[in-house]
Enzyme design. Structure first.
Site, PDB file in Angstrom:
ATOM      1  N   SER A 133     -10.673  -0.244   2.657  1.00 52.89           N
ATOM      2  CA  SER A 133      -9.980  -0.508   3.967  1.00 52.89           C
ATOM      3  C   SER A 133      -9.514   1.086   4.310  1.00 52.89           C
ATOM      4  O   SER A 133      -8.813   1.663   3.461  1.00 52.89           O
ATOM      5  CB  SER A 133      -8.517  -1.293   3.688  1.00 52.89           C
ATOM      6  OG  SER A 133      -9.065  -2.545   3.478  1.00 52.89           O
ATOM      7  N   ARG A 136       0.782  -1.262   0.020  1.00 52.18           N
ATOM      8  CA  ARG A 136       0.085   0.240  -0.066  1.00 52.18           C
ATOM      9  C   ARG A 136       0.765   1.283   0.027  1.00 52.18           C
ATOM     10  O   ARG A 136       0.545   2.373   0.755  1.00 52.18           O
ATOM     11  CB  ARG A 136      -0.803   0.129   1.332  1.00 52.18           C
ATOM     12  CG  ARG A 136      -1.907  -1.091   1.362  1.00 52.18           C
ATOM     13  CD  ARG A 136      -2.949  -0.720   0.190  1.00 52.18           C
ATOM     14  NE  ARG A 136      -4.340  -1.952   0.175  1.00 52.18           N
ATOM     15  CZ  ARG A 136      -4.188  -2.975  -0.250  1.00 52.18           C
ATOM     16  NH1 ARG A 136      -2.790  -3.354  -0.941  1.00 52.18           N
ATOM     17  NH2 ARG A 136      -5.176  -3.770  -0.026  1.00 52.18           N
ATOM     18  N   GLU A 171      -4.809   4.533   5.574  1.00 50.74           N
ATOM     19  CA  GLU A 171      -4.522   3.960   4.209  1.00 50.74           C
ATOM     20  C   GLU A 171      -4.906   5.118   3.145  1.00 50.74           C
ATOM     21  O   GLU A 171      -3.867   5.455   2.287  1.00 50.74           O
ATOM     22  CB  GLU A 171      -5.310   2.800   3.790  1.00 50.74           C
ATOM     23  CG  GLU A 171      -4.723   2.075   2.424  1.00 50.74           C
ATOM     24  CD  GLU A 171      -5.476   1.145   2.006  1.00 50.74           C
ATOM     25  OE1 GLU A 171      -6.759   1.483   1.476  1.00 50.74           O
ATOM     26  OE2 GLU A 171      -5.314  -0.174   2.153  1.00 50.74           O
TER      27      GLU A 171
HETATM   28  N1  EPU Z   1     -11.420  -9.750  10.257  1.00 49.84           N
HETATM   29  C1  EPU Z   1     -12.162  -9.611  11.568  1.00 49.84           C
HETATM   30  N2  EPU Z   1     -13.011  -8.807  11.661  1.00 49.84           N
HETATM   31  C2  EPU Z   1     -13.387  -7.807  10.759  1.00 49.84           C
HETATM   32  C3  EPU Z   1     -12.648  -7.656   9.471  1.00 49.84           C
HETATM   33  C4  EPU Z   1     -11.684  -8.687   9.251  1.00 49.84           C
HETATM   34  O1  EPU Z   1     -12.238 -10.441  12.275  1.00 49.84           O
HETATM   35  O2  EPU Z   1     -14.303  -6.849  10.816  1.00 49.84           O
HETATM   36  C5  EPU Z   1     -10.526 -10.451  10.012  1.00 49.84           C
HETATM   37  C6  EPU Z   1     -10.874 -11.622   8.974  1.00 49.84           C
HETATM   38  O3  EPU Z   1     -11.687 -12.827   9.588  1.00 49.84           O
HETATM   39  C7  EPU Z   1      -9.816 -12.137   8.476  1.00 49.84           C
HETATM   40  C8  EPU Z   1      -8.807 -10.919   8.606  1.00 49.84           C
HETATM   41  O4  EPU Z   1      -9.236 -10.162   9.329  1.00 49.84           O
HETATM   42  O5  EPU Z   1      -9.364 -13.385   9.100  1.00 49.84           O
HETATM   43  C9  EPU Z   1      -8.409 -10.457   7.424  1.00 49.84           C
HETATM   44  O6  EPU Z   1      -9.712 -10.082   6.599  1.00 49.84           O
HETATM   45  P1  EPU Z   1      -9.892  -9.812   5.109  1.00 49.84           P
HETATM   46  O7  EPU Z   1      -9.499 -11.078   4.323  1.00 49.84           O
HETATM   47  O8  EPU Z   1     -11.140  -9.298   4.594  1.00 49.84           O
HETATM   48  O9  EPU Z   1      -8.760  -8.965   4.444  1.00 49.84           O
HETATM   49  P2  EPU Z   1      -8.551  -7.484   4.992  1.00 49.84           P
HETATM   50  O10 EPU Z   1      -7.099  -7.494   5.842  1.00 49.84           O
HETATM   51  O11 EPU Z   1      -9.527  -7.003   5.890  1.00 49.84           O
HETATM   52  C10 EPU Z   1      -6.954  -6.755   2.918  1.00 49.84           C
HETATM   53  C11 EPU Z   1      -6.808  -5.529   2.276  1.00 49.84           C
HETATM   54  C12 EPU Z   1      -8.234  -5.530   1.242  1.00 49.84           C
HETATM   55  C13 EPU Z   1      -8.377  -6.561   0.219  1.00 49.84           C
HETATM   56  C14 EPU Z   1      -8.273  -7.678   1.224  1.00 49.84           C
HETATM   57  C15 EPU Z   1      -8.238  -8.911   0.209  1.00 49.84           C
HETATM   58  C16 EPU Z   1      -5.750  -3.917   3.286  1.00 49.84           C
HETATM   59  C17 EPU Z   1      -5.572  -2.679   4.191  1.00 49.84           C
HETATM   60  N3  EPU Z   1      -6.697  -4.261   3.036  1.00 49.84           N
HETATM   61  O12 EPU Z   1      -8.301  -6.690   3.762  1.00 49.84           O
HETATM   62  O13 EPU Z   1      -7.823  -4.029   0.469  1.00 49.84           O
HETATM   63  O14 EPU Z   1      -9.284  -6.494  -0.496  1.00 49.84           O
HETATM   64  O15 EPU Z   1      -7.193  -7.899   2.014  1.00 49.84           O
HETATM   65  O16 EPU Z   1      -7.009  -9.180  -0.043  1.00 49.84           O
HETATM   66  O17 EPU Z   1      -4.769  -4.697   3.006  1.00 49.84           O
HETATM   67  C18 EPU Z   1      -8.290  -1.867   0.497  1.00 49.84           C
HETATM   68  O18 EPU Z   1      -7.047  -1.600   0.501  1.00 49.84           O
HETATM   69  O19 EPU Z   1      -9.006  -0.926   0.246  1.00 49.84           O
HETATM   70  C19 EPU Z   1      -8.932  -2.897   0.230  1.00 49.84           C
HETATM   71  C20 EPU Z   1     -10.229  -3.399   0.508  1.00 49.84           C
END
Ligand code: EPU
Length: 338
Positions: free
Chosen positions: A238, A164, A334
């Protein structure tokens, strides 16, 4: 003469939908539009703000600036050694570009489907999702260099991509205006199915092989379930980056919080799921007047309408402070704050 609009409303040019105005705004549909805008006497004493889809910014006040609304079109394909090189104008819609390359027989961007914004904005935060980052599909870009006053070509290495992050969020922030991006789509294509949630989604239909179309549709399905559509509710995806900690800190946290979500990085550090940390602090689905935390994904802040970027930042600060107090980890926003 460039077509300057004075006190131009930006509500429809940022996906949070904050209602601020630009002192001047100009629609940039070509590189010569860009040069004309920059040479205009009205631009001389004003800071510049470059907006693509406005899907990764928080506008906190009226901008006493010249806002460039980047709308340069373009789509061209060249064959290279074991790859297609696809050059897109900075103003091309990212998701439409993903779909077009797949339809034209050049898969490779399917994991990055449905990310809001433009092609020209994609390198700025090195967009990434479901196991692929832009840098893995990036060849080079073309930009106007405000220091030299001419157009330059920047290679993958020169863009200094990281999670990012890129040159354009750091030293290059006020220097380069991206006008076109060239993607390198490897041929033959290899699907990337390592992201557990994506693999699970695809496994629902074991009879079909995972084509780029199916992967794209699976990514669209997952994103639609957990990320709000900016057309329905203001948001910028995010809101925080996932923080990276060393192995010692991760082990200490894991000992106290056995459900901690973390992913090992190639350098031995660990990325923590900021969404999980925020969720644990009880913020998921919480509203604070016109702003709040999305109910299906704690990493996403939302604007219901009638609020300001400053109210959103105040909420973001409260969240970051709570995470810091509980876990000893600082989470960083971000989006770009203006
Ligand atoms: N989780 C929770 N509670 C929540 C949200 C997430 O417990 O409210 C846990 C989920 O269960 C999971 C973990 O956190 O185990 C990761 O969640 P997720 O797979 O949804 O990915 P993320 O880390 O929340 C990142 C990127 C997204 C991208 C997804 C998929 C960043 C900051 N965000 O989200 O990017 O779509 O992975 O690769 O790296 C963006 O940058 O705007 C964005 C949406």
């Amino acid at each position: 003469m460039a077509d300057f609009h004075e006190f131009y409303p930006l509500r429809r040019h940022n996906t949070f939908g904050f209602d601020v105005r630009a002192r001047f705004a100009v629609h940039v549909r070509s590189e010569s539009d860009l040069q004309a805008a920059l040479a205009d006497p009205r631009a001389q004493n004003l800071p510049l703000v470059v907006l693509g889809g406005g899907s990764n910014v928080v506008l906190t006040q009226d901008l006493d600036a010249l806002v460039l609304l980047m709308e340069i079109p373009g789509y061209a394909v060249a064959a290279a050694n074991e790859a297609f090189l696809v050059t897109a104008g900075a103003g091309e819609n990212w998701h439409a570009l993903v779909c077009r390359t797949i339809a034209d027989g050049m898969p490779g961007l399917e994991n990055l489907a449905l990310i809001p914004g433009t092609a020209g904005a994609a390198p700025i935060q090195n967009i990434g999702a479901y196991g692929v980052e832009l840098r893995e599909r990036f060849d080079s870009l073309r930009a106007f260099d405000r220091y030299s006053g001419g157009f330059v070509h920047l290679s993958l290495e020169q863009c200094r991509f990281a999670y990012r992050d890129s040159l354009f969020k750091r030293e290059g922030r006020d220097r380069y205006i991206i006008t076109a991006v060239t993607l390198r789509l490897p041929s033959p294509w290899q699907p990337v199915l390592g992201y557990a949630e994506l693999a699970r989604e695809l496994a629902q239909d074991t009879t079909a092989t995972p084509t780029a179309d199916r992967i794209r549709d699976a990514v669209i399905a997952i994103r639609s379930r957990k990320l709000p559509d900016p057309a329905q509710v203001g948001n910028a995806g995010s809101f925080f980056k996932n923080p990276v900690v060393d192995a010692g800190q991760r082990d200490a946290l894991l000992a106290r919080y056995p459900n901690l979500v973390s992913h090992a990085q190639s350098d031995g550090s660990y990325k923590l799921a900021a969404g999980w940390l925020i969720d644990q602090c009880g913020f998921k689905g919480v509203s604070d007047g016109p702003v709040g935390v999305y109910g299906k994904q704690a990493l996403v802040l939302v604007h219901h309408g009638g609020g300001t970027g400053q109210e959103l930042l105040a909420l973001a600060r409260r969240i970051a402070d709570a995470v810091q107090a509980r876990f000893g980890v600082r989470i960083e926003p971000e989006p770009v704050v203006l």
